[in-house]
Design an enzyme around this catalytic site. Sequence first.
Site, PDB file in Angstrom:
ATOM      1  N   GLY A  15       0.777  -0.832   0.145  1.00 42.04           N
ATOM      2  CA  GLY A  15      -0.029  -0.198   0.208  1.00 42.04           C
ATOM      3  C   GLY A  15       0.465   0.929  -0.001  1.00 42.04           C
ATOM      4  N   PHE A  18      -1.333   7.146   2.309  1.00 45.34           N
ATOM      5  CA  PHE A  18      -0.560   7.653   3.387  1.00 45.34           C
ATOM      6  C   PHE A  18       0.380   7.239   4.259  1.00 45.34           C
ATOM      7  CE2 PHE A  18      -4.198  10.498   2.486  1.00 45.34           C
ATOM      8  CZ  PHE A  18      -3.925  11.690   1.904  1.00 45.34           C
ATOM      9  N   GLU A 174     -18.714  18.013   3.318  1.00 43.54           N
ATOM     10  CA  GLU A 174     -17.786  18.745   1.892  1.00 43.54           C
ATOM     11  C   GLU A 174     -18.819  18.095   0.673  1.00 43.54           C
ATOM     12  OE1 GLU A 174     -13.643  19.224   4.211  1.00 43.54           O
ATOM     13  OE2 GLU A 174     -13.659  17.621   2.350  1.00 43.54           O
ATOM     14  N   ASP A 305      -5.990   3.179   8.222  1.00 45.80           N
ATOM     15  CA  ASP A 305      -6.034   2.999   8.965  1.00 45.80           C
ATOM     16  C   ASP A 305      -6.615   1.683   8.775  1.00 45.80           C
ATOM     17  OD1 ASP A 305      -6.924   5.234   7.722  1.00 45.80           O
ATOM     18  OD2 ASP A 305      -7.969   4.668   5.785  1.00 45.80           O
TER      19      ASP A 305
HETATM   20  C1  LIG Z   1     -13.119  10.773  -0.091  1.00 45.94           C
HETATM   21  C2  LIG Z   1     -12.482  10.900   1.793  1.00 45.94           C
HETATM   22  C3  LIG Z   1     -12.128  12.144   1.786  1.00 45.94           C
HETATM   23  C4  LIG Z   1     -11.511  12.144   3.900  1.00 45.94           C
HETATM   24  N1  LIG Z   1     -11.132  13.481   4.341  1.00 45.94           N
HETATM   25  C5  LIG Z   1     -10.031  13.560   4.992  1.00 45.94           C
HETATM   26  C6  LIG Z   1      -9.673  14.547   5.666  1.00 45.94           C
HETATM   27  O1  LIG Z   1     -10.433  15.594   5.713  1.00 45.94           O
HETATM   28  N2  LIG Z   1      -8.658  14.749   6.592  1.00 45.94           N
HETATM   29  C7  LIG Z   1      -8.233  13.203   6.988  1.00 45.94           C
HETATM   30  O2  LIG Z   1      -7.786  13.359   7.819  1.00 45.94           O
HETATM   31  N3  LIG Z   1      -8.656  12.057   6.483  1.00 45.94           N
HETATM   32  C8  LIG Z   1      -9.911  12.246   5.349  1.00 45.94           C
HETATM   33  N4  LIG Z   1      -9.788  10.721   5.039  1.00 45.94           N
HETATM   34  C9  LIG Z   1      -9.536   9.471   5.322  1.00 45.94           C
HETATM   35  C10 LIG Z   1      -7.883   9.292   4.815  1.00 45.94           C
HETATM   36  O3  LIG Z   1      -7.728   9.318   3.137  1.00 45.94           O
HETATM   37  C11 LIG Z   1      -7.546   8.522   5.202  1.00 45.94           C
HETATM   38  O4  LIG Z   1      -7.664   8.197   6.888  1.00 45.94           O
HETATM   39  C12 LIG Z   1      -5.486   7.703   4.558  1.00 45.94           C
HETATM   40  O5  LIG Z   1      -6.266   7.691   3.596  1.00 45.94           O
HETATM   41  C13 LIG Z   1      -5.557   6.669   5.474  1.00 45.94           C
HETATM   42  O6  LIG Z   1      -4.093   6.413   5.072  1.00 45.94           O
HETATM   43  P1  LIG Z   1      -3.950   4.791   5.042  1.00 45.94           P
HETATM   44  O7  LIG Z   1      -2.165   4.642   4.548  1.00 45.94           O
HETATM   45  O8  LIG Z   1      -3.819   3.548   5.966  1.00 45.94           O
HETATM   46  O9  LIG Z   1      -4.751   4.355   3.735  1.00 45.94           O
HETATM   47  P2  LIG Z   1      -4.874   4.589   1.986  1.00 45.94           P
HETATM   48  O10 LIG Z   1      -4.229   6.182   1.770  1.00 45.94           O
HETATM   49  O11 LIG Z   1      -6.267   4.514   1.723  1.00 45.94           O
HETATM   50  O12 LIG Z   1      -3.695   3.903   1.246  1.00 45.94           O
HETATM   51  C14 LIG Z   1      -4.176   2.135   0.800  1.00 45.94           C
HETATM   52  C15 LIG Z   1      -3.553   1.916  -0.421  1.00 45.94           C
HETATM   53  O13 LIG Z   1      -3.364   0.345  -0.418  1.00 45.94           O
HETATM   54  C16 LIG Z   1      -3.433   0.248  -1.728  1.00 45.94           C
HETATM   55  N5  LIG Z   1      -4.436  -1.057  -1.411  1.00 45.94           N
HETATM   56  C17 LIG Z   1      -5.050  -1.543  -0.834  1.00 45.94           C
HETATM   57  N6  LIG Z   1      -5.086  -2.926  -0.880  1.00 45.94           N
HETATM   58  C18 LIG Z   1      -4.327  -3.787  -1.903  1.00 45.94           C
HETATM   59  C19 LIG Z   1      -3.684  -5.134  -1.688  1.00 45.94           C
HETATM   60  N7  LIG Z   1      -4.716  -6.080  -1.385  1.00 45.94           N
HETATM   61  N8  LIG Z   1      -2.492  -5.458  -3.141  1.00 45.94           N
HETATM   62  C20 LIG Z   1      -1.885  -3.558  -3.265  1.00 45.94           C
HETATM   63  N9  LIG Z   1      -2.486  -2.794  -3.106  1.00 45.94           N
HETATM   64  C21 LIG Z   1      -2.991  -2.515  -1.917  1.00 45.94           C
HETATM   65  C22 LIG Z   1      -4.586   0.993  -2.107  1.00 45.94           C
HETATM   66  O14 LIG Z   1      -4.172   0.939  -3.509  1.00 45.94           O
HETATM   67  C23 LIG Z   1      -3.573   1.940  -1.511  1.00 45.94           C
HETATM   68  O15 LIG Z   1      -3.247   3.209  -2.506  1.00 45.94           O
HETATM   69  C24 LIG Z   1     -10.366  10.654   4.150  1.00 45.94           C
HETATM   70  C25 LIG Z   1     -10.931   9.672   3.045  1.00 45.94           C
HETATM   71  C26 LIG Z   1     -12.105   9.702   2.007  1.00 45.94           C
HETATM   72  C27 LIG Z   1     -11.888   9.063   1.231  1.00 45.94           C
END
Ligand SMILES: Cc1cc2nc3c(=O)[nH]c(=O)nc-3n(C[C@H](O)[C@H](O)[C@H](O)COP(=O)(O)OP(=O)(O)OC[C@H]3O[C@@H](n4cnc5c(N)ncnc54)[C@H](O)[C@@H]3O)c2cc1C
Length: 428
Positions: A15, A18, A174, A305
């Site tokens: 992944g 962020f 939003e 997340d």
């Molecule tokens: C519409 C929306 C608005 C948001 N607004 C805010 C905000 O204003 N402020 C805030 O703090 N947070 C906000 N969030 C939440 C924030 O975006 C998430 O908390 C954050 O992206 C989490 O980061 P992460 O790295 O855990 O997951 P993500 O950023 O979701 O990254 C996960 C990555 O893993 C990859 N992945 C998943 N499964 C697999 C797999 N099986 N094989 C290969 N790759 C995989 C995906 O392609 C992705 O690139 C928002 C979310 C959404 C959907």
Amino acid sequence: MNIPQSSFPRVVIIGGGFAGLAAAKGLEKQELQVVLIDKHNYHTFQPLLYQVATGGLEPDSIAFPLRKRFNDVDNFFFRLANVIKINPDKNEIETSIGNIDYDELIIATGSTTNFFGNTNIQKNTMEMKSVPQSLDIRSLILENFEEALLTSNLEERKALMNFVIVGGGPTGVELAGALAEMKKGILPKDYPDLDIRQMNINLIQSSGCILKGMSAKASEKAEDFLIKLGVNVWKNLRVLDYDGKIVTTNGEDNFRAETVIWAAGVKGEMVDGLQAECVIERAARIKVNEFNQVVNHPNIYAIGDVACMSSKENPYGHPMMAQPAIQQGKLVAKNILAKIFNKKQKAFIYNDKGSMATIGRNKAVVDLPKWKFQGVFAWFVWMFVHLFSLIGFRNRAIVFLNWVYNYIRFDRETRLIIRPFKKKNKLS
Ligand SMILES: Cc1cc2nc3c(=O)[nH]c(=O)nc-3n(C[C@H](O)[C@H](O)[C@H](O)COP(=O)(O)OP(=O)(O)OC[C@H]3O[C@@H](n4cnc5c(N)ncnc54)[C@H](O)[C@@H]3O)c2cc1C
């Protein structure tokens, strides 16, 4: 996978969101081999997806190519693949392009929409977790107006112009605000032969207030802003079903609508292979200790997340937001290096920098740890923070120019149906 064997320990990151990106940055240029795997070849800046969905920004400006970020880093490999399963006993993962072994594994797969088991809702509503999904929403909104223009059936026209957003969190708020601005400034000009007053934007929240995670003042003010923009805010109303035509609720109000956007829940994006003791079923999140290590697997870390670090103060783990994900990604990189070089790992402590949401032009709410404010200044703070959180100078410049242009011209120019969307084609 065509990745050479190396004398350095191999860290595999699943992944490039962020959390995964922050971890990868922390591990670059070290005596390690780092392999980043993602099913997309770009990082998505999810907080601005709603602007793509409402024609305010082009999709490319909120995505950044993962390869580009690391193209001058030795010992770094990116592979575009879907990770299917983890085999902790073999220290190996299975992906759509083959298997790969690891010394240390970081799971950073983020989250997915939670439909709470309702297959009708899953099939018929729109979700907004990715760039393609936002483009689908954009197409559907515009297609509905094109269709509304053609139909002579009044009920059908109303349904095409009736928008239901389920979930009064930041995403729902939003999106509702952005739709209301389209109604006010753009749609009457684009569709002069349609009575845009018939357009309805309904924001439905099951509890008694919107923006539940924020202060009472932020919640009240956001509601006030939305109502002034003409959004119907429904509180204490729960959506029970949607058959593609009618939204059924637990109250007296049901809604006939062609567009329903589901922003009412998220759950971890799980990968198979971890045993039940490592997983919190209800939230589909991975149980981790204070170092983000998965229960019983000291060489597997989960961050962002998908991870649930529960404690007495935080029984449900940290909020599923960008800041905890970035902070965990940074610390996990340090902890992996510490472990490899026989140093002590540091426990994660979340530094809550606050939260914010924008409702529209000159309207936002900001809760900082010591200061809460709303209105025009909050809106500038919101813009500044989001602009500087984007990855890449080009993206920042394009978003900035778009915002300035939209502000001066009261416009949203990317209202394009590039890839027509039909509800029955929805991918789940
Ligand atoms: C519409 C929306 C608005 C948001 N607004 C805010 C905000 O204003 N402020 C805030 O703090 N947070 C906000 N969030 C939440 C924030 O975006 C998430 O908390 C954050 O992206 C989490 O980061 P992460 O790295 O855990 O997951 P993500 O950023 O979701 O990254 C996960 C990555 O893993 C990859 N992945 C998943 N499964 C697999 C797999 N099986 N094989 C290969 N790759 C995989 C995906 O392609 C992705 O690139 C928002 C979310 C959404 C959907």
